[in-house]
Write a protein that holds these residues in place. Sequence first.
Motif, short mmCIF file in Angstrom:
data_model
loop_
_atom_site.label_atom_id
_atom_site.label_comp_id
_atom_site.label_asym_id
_atom_site.label_seq_id
_atom_site.Cartn_x
_atom_site.Cartn_y
_atom_site.Cartn_z
N UNK A 210 37.07 31.08 30.00
CA UNK A 210 38.43 30.64 30.27
C UNK A 210 38.82 31.14 31.66
N UNK A 211 38.20 30.53 32.68
CA UNK A 211 38.35 31.00 34.05
C UNK A 211 39.76 30.77 34.59
N UNK A 212 40.37 29.65 34.21
CA UNK A 212 41.74 29.38 34.65
C UNK A 212 42.69 30.44 34.09
N UNK A 213 42.47 30.81 32.83
CA UNK A 213 43.29 31.85 32.20
C UNK A 213 43.08 33.20 32.88
N UNK A 214 41.82 33.51 33.23
CA UNK A 214 41.52 34.76 33.93
C UNK A 214 42.23 34.80 35.27
N UNK A 215 42.19 33.70 36.02
CA UNK A 215 42.84 33.65 37.32
C UNK A 215 44.35 33.82 37.18
#
Length: 227
Positions: A210-215
């Motif tokens: 969940x890269x968008x969430x991490x960013x």
Amino acid sequence: MELRAFLLISFLVAFTGVKAQWTDKSDVMILGGACELMPYQNKLKPDFSVDARRTLFQKRWIAVMGLKFGAEYRRVHRMGIGVYFLNSRVFDSDFEFDIAAGKVEYEFRYTTLYYDRVLFFNRKWEVGATLHLGGGKVRPFFQNPDNPNDRIAVEPIDFSTVELAVYGEYNVLYWIGVGAGIGHRGVFGAGKSLNKEFSAPIFVANLQLKLFKLARSFYDESAKNEF
């Protein structure tokens, strides 16, 4: 046949009510009844995962690697494109090609449209079902008798595929999850022999990034509490 019947029943249950939920309502149906969505769940989000599989070829386990790119809608609907390729070398000595060789090697790639239906979710767990519809090519090669280090390509073979699977996923961290599933792949249009060889059960190991969430979490702490 029992596995295919089980998966088919699972999908009939999964898709029941999908049309009714494609609205602006604030709740969705999951196992156990209606689930009220949080505002951050009731919108469109990107979906990306690494999709590693083990499948059978001539009673031998081989690896298939894939990537899924798509979007999530209202927390329980995910749709997009999957790209898959063999991650093991596959050889066949019983083939129908008119060539002067004792065995061939196959490369196997395909692209699908996928639909995931989440059947249950909470902060840590998710259970769902997945349908893939697509197609690709089997590329056969055989060894050059004049040069053992050289491969000669045979005409690629087109095929269509349908995959059904059920899965479970555990969120290790707020931005990463791991999962596993079981299903079946059906291959059509590649000829009787290859259809039979590549139509097989599949076991899925999934890494959900969940890269968008991490960013987002770098500037919005509340993102860490979303699920």
